[in-house]
Design an enzyme around this catalytic site. Structure first.
Site: not given
Length: 326
Positions: A105, A303
Site C-alpha cells: 500500500d 487489498h
C-alpha cells in the site's frame, strides 16, 4: 498490549522523526518491511517468521506517525523525502549499510521511492498491491478531484486536517473493521453497489462500508491490536501521508519519469482497485522496472495481500530474495 508475533524483538532506533519503532526477527541479509494505511508493523506478522526461517534479518517498522514511532506535529513532516530518510536511518541504526526494502500500500510507494532516491542503500525493492509509477504527471490534488464526478474520491476526502479524524476517532475499532472489510476479497461490496472508495455529497466514507462481518484474515485479536494503536495515537499522523501528495510531486520533480533499476518484485491483487486503476503502470514495467525479476497477480485476493494470502506472499518473497545477487 498483547501483540501476537512469536520470537520477535521490539526496538526503538533514532531517526530524523525522533525515533522509529521496529520489530525484528532472524539474522542474515536485512529485509525492511514497510506497512501502509491504516496499519502498523503488525501487518507483517506472517512474514517475519517466514523470512527469519529462510535466513534473513526481517525488520518491520512503524512508519512515522504510526504506533510507537514518533509523530511530528507538522503535516509537512510526513513528506516522502522524510520517510525515505527514516528508512535509511533504520538501516544504519541496525549496523547495516544496505537492505532489501518491501512495502505494501503506501509502504509500496515509500519502498519504491526509497529505491529510486537511495539506490546506494536499497539494493532491491518489493512492491505489494500498489504498482510503481514514476514521479511526474498532473498535480495529484487536481487529478484526484476529477475522479469522483458528483462524488468525492477518498484521497480528496482525506486532504483536510480534522475532517476524516472527526469521522474515524469516535469509533476507531468500528471504522477500521469496516474499512478492512470494504477492501477484502470475502467481504467487499458486490459489483454494482456503491463504491466504498468514494463519498457522496455531505456523506462519510464509512457510509458504504460492510457491517457486521470481519474478513476471514482478521480475527478479533488482530482488530484489537490495530484499534488500540490508533485509539492511543489518533489518526492525524497516518492521514498526513495523504496530505503531502502535492508536496511530494514538487519534491520529486527531478525524478520525473525515472525507472527503478534495482532487482524488483511486484505482487498485485486481482480484486484490488489499485490493480485496475494502475493497469497502465503495470504494463509499463519493462521501461519503469527494468530490473523486474518476478511479477504476479493473485486471483480472488483483496487489498490486504500479505494478510489475506500469507503463504503465497511468503513463497514469492523467499523465492525472489534467494535469486538476488549476494
Amino acid at each position: 498490549m498483547p501483540q501476537t508475533a512469536v520470537g520477535v524483538t521490539h526496538r526503538l532506533v533514532p531517526s530524523p522523526a525522533g525515533r522509529i519503532h521496529l520489530v525484528e526477527q532472524g539474522s542474515g541479509p536485512l529485509v525492511l518491511l514497510v506497512h501502509g494505511f491504516p496499519e502498523s508493523w503488525y501487518s507483517w506478522r506472517h512474514q517475519l517468521s517466514a523470512l527469519a526461517a529462510a535466513g534473513y534479518r526481517a525488520v518491520a517498522v512503524d512508519v512515522r506517525g504510526y504506533g510507537r514511532s514518533s509523530r511530528p506535529g507538522a503535516v509537512d513532516a510526513y513528506r516522502m523525502l522524510n520517510l525515505v530518510e527514516d528508512g535509511v536511518a533504520v538501516v544504519h541504526a541496525l549496523g547495516e549499510q544496505s537492505a532489501v526494502i518491501v512495502g505494501h500500500d503506501w509502504g509500496a510507494t515509500i519502498a519504491a521511492n526509497s529505491a529510486l532516491i537511495r539506490p546506494d542503500v536499497f539494493r532491491a525493492v518489493g512492491l505489494l498491491s500498489v504498482p510503481y509509477a514514476p514521479p511526474g504527471g498532473p498535480r495529484p490534488s487536481e487529478a484526484f478531484a476529477q475522479m469522483g464526478g458528483a462524488e468525492e474520491f477518498y484521497v480528496s476526502y482525506f486532504q483536510h486536517p480534522g475532517r476524516a479524524e472527526a469521522e474515524i476517532e469516535p469509533d476507531v475499532r468500528g471504522w477500521l473493521a469496516g474499512f478492512y472489510a470494504a477492501l477484502s476479497a470475502d467481504t467487499m461490496p458486490a459489483p454494482g453497489t456503491p463504491d466504498p472508495h468514494f463519498v457522496s455529497h455531505g456523506g462519510r466514507l464509512g457510509d458504504r462500508f460492510p457491517a457486521g462481518r470481519l474478513p476471514s484474515w482478521l480475527g478479533e485479536h488482530d482488530l484489537d491490536v490495530y484499534a488500540a494503536e490508533f485509539e492511543r495515537t489518533g489518526m492525524a499522523g497516518a492521514l498526513a501521508r495523504y496530505r503531502n501528495m502535492d508536496r511530494d510531486w514538487e519534491d520529486l520533480a527531478d525524478y520525473n519519469g525515472a525507472p527503478i533499476t534495482q532487482p524488483s518484485l511486484f505482487v498485485g491483487d486481482a480484486l484490488d482497485a489499485s490493480t485496475a486503476w494502475m493497469a497502465d503502470a503495470i504494463k509499463a514495467y519493462p521501461t519503469t522496472l527494468p530490473g523486474l525479476v518476478s511479477s504476479h497477480i493473485l486471483d480472488g485476493c483483496g487489498h490486504w495481500i500479505q494478510q489475506e494470502r500469507p503463504e503465497e506472499i511468503n513463497r514469492f518473497l523467499t523465492d525472489w530474495l534467494a535469486a538476488l545477487p549476494a
